[in-house]
Motif scaffolding. Structure first.
Motif, PDB file in Angstrom:
ATOM      1  N   TRP A   1      -1.861  -0.705  -8.508  1.00 61.81           N
ATOM      2  CA  TRP A   1      -2.595   0.643  -9.088  1.00 61.81           C
ATOM      3  C   TRP A   1      -1.827   1.671  -9.404  1.00 61.81           C
ATOM      4  CZ3 TRP A   1      -2.637   5.730  -7.789  1.00 61.81           C
ATOM      5  CH2 TRP A   1      -3.727   6.420  -8.201  1.00 61.81           C
TER       6      TRP A   1
ATOM      7  N   ASP B   1      -1.364   3.279 -12.854  1.00 64.50           N
ATOM      8  CA  ASP B   1      -1.424   4.685 -13.165  1.00 64.50           C
ATOM      9  C   ASP B   1      -0.597   5.487 -13.832  1.00 64.50           C
ATOM     10  OD1 ASP B   1      -3.162   6.984 -12.087  1.00 64.50           O
ATOM     11  OD2 ASP B   1      -1.335   7.716 -11.189  1.00 64.50           O
TER      12      ASP B   1
ATOM     13  N   GLN C   1       0.778  -1.135  -0.055  1.00 67.25           N
ATOM     14  CA  GLN C   1      -0.087   0.069   0.104  1.00 67.25           C
ATOM     15  C   GLN C   1       0.754   1.222   0.083  1.00 67.25           C
ATOM     16  OE1 GLN C   1      -3.666   0.275   1.236  1.00 67.25           O
ATOM     17  NE2 GLN C   1      -3.818  -1.665  -0.025  1.00 67.25           N
TER      18      GLN C   1
ATOM     19  N   ARG D   1      -3.886   3.116  -1.838  1.00 65.91           N
ATOM     20  CA  ARG D   1      -3.556   2.394  -3.266  1.00 65.91           C
ATOM     21  C   ARG D   1      -2.531   1.299  -3.191  1.00 65.91           C
ATOM     22  NH1 ARG D   1      -7.580   5.254  -3.468  1.00 65.91           N
ATOM     23  NH2 ARG D   1      -8.401   6.704  -5.039  1.00 65.91           N
TER      24      ARG D   1
END
Length: 148
Positions: free
Chosen positions: A129, A133, A116, A125
């Motif tokens: 992710w 991104d 995380q 996130r």
């Protein structure tokens, strides 16, 4: 992650080819006084790669969640002087950084992808992710600003 790696590898071919079709004026001219030129956008993508490469590495060994420190994108582009650097130098930097990112993410285990990070305002996130991104951000600039 293999899809991200495949996309990044595809861009490593497409971006240099695409830039080779532009004139120096086309890549250096700003569309508006306070908007980046194509070369400066590529420089911004180098800065994004620098910052995200560090994040992709640090999230794997620092305390969870890793708190991401934002950076001033306009200052980075301005202080790096991308507008005045030959396109070959900016392109080599972008290619090299993205090859390094591919190398790093190719070694991340499935378990590590769930690590995380805090992207601000306590919004958590995963590493997965964050990597996606990074690619989405790159493709936004390439598709909507450079190769539109």
């Amino acid at each position: 992650m293999q899809n991200v790696i495949n996309e990044l590898n595809a861009w490593l071919v497409k971006v240099p080819e695409g830039f080779s079709r532009f004139t120096e004026i086309e890549i250096s001219e700003r569309p508006l006084p306070h908007k980046w030129s194509k070369k400066e956008i590529l420089g911004h993508l180098c800065d994004s790669a620098i910052n995200n490469l560090e994040r992709f590495i640090r999230i794997q060994y620092e305390d969870q969640p890793l708190v991401l420190v934002p950076y001033n994108q306009d200052q980075w582009v301005d202080l790096q002087g991308y507008r005045d650097i030959p396109i070959e130098e900016v392109m080599n930097l972008w290619v090299g950084l993205n090859k390094k990112i591919i190398n790093v993410i190719s070694k991340i285990s499935q378990d590590q992808l769930t690590l995380q990070c805090d992207i601000g305002n306590n919004q958590l996130r995963t590493l997965e992710w964050l990597i996606q991104d990074y690619l989405d951000h790159m493709e936004h600039h390439l598709n909507n600003q450079i190769f539109k």
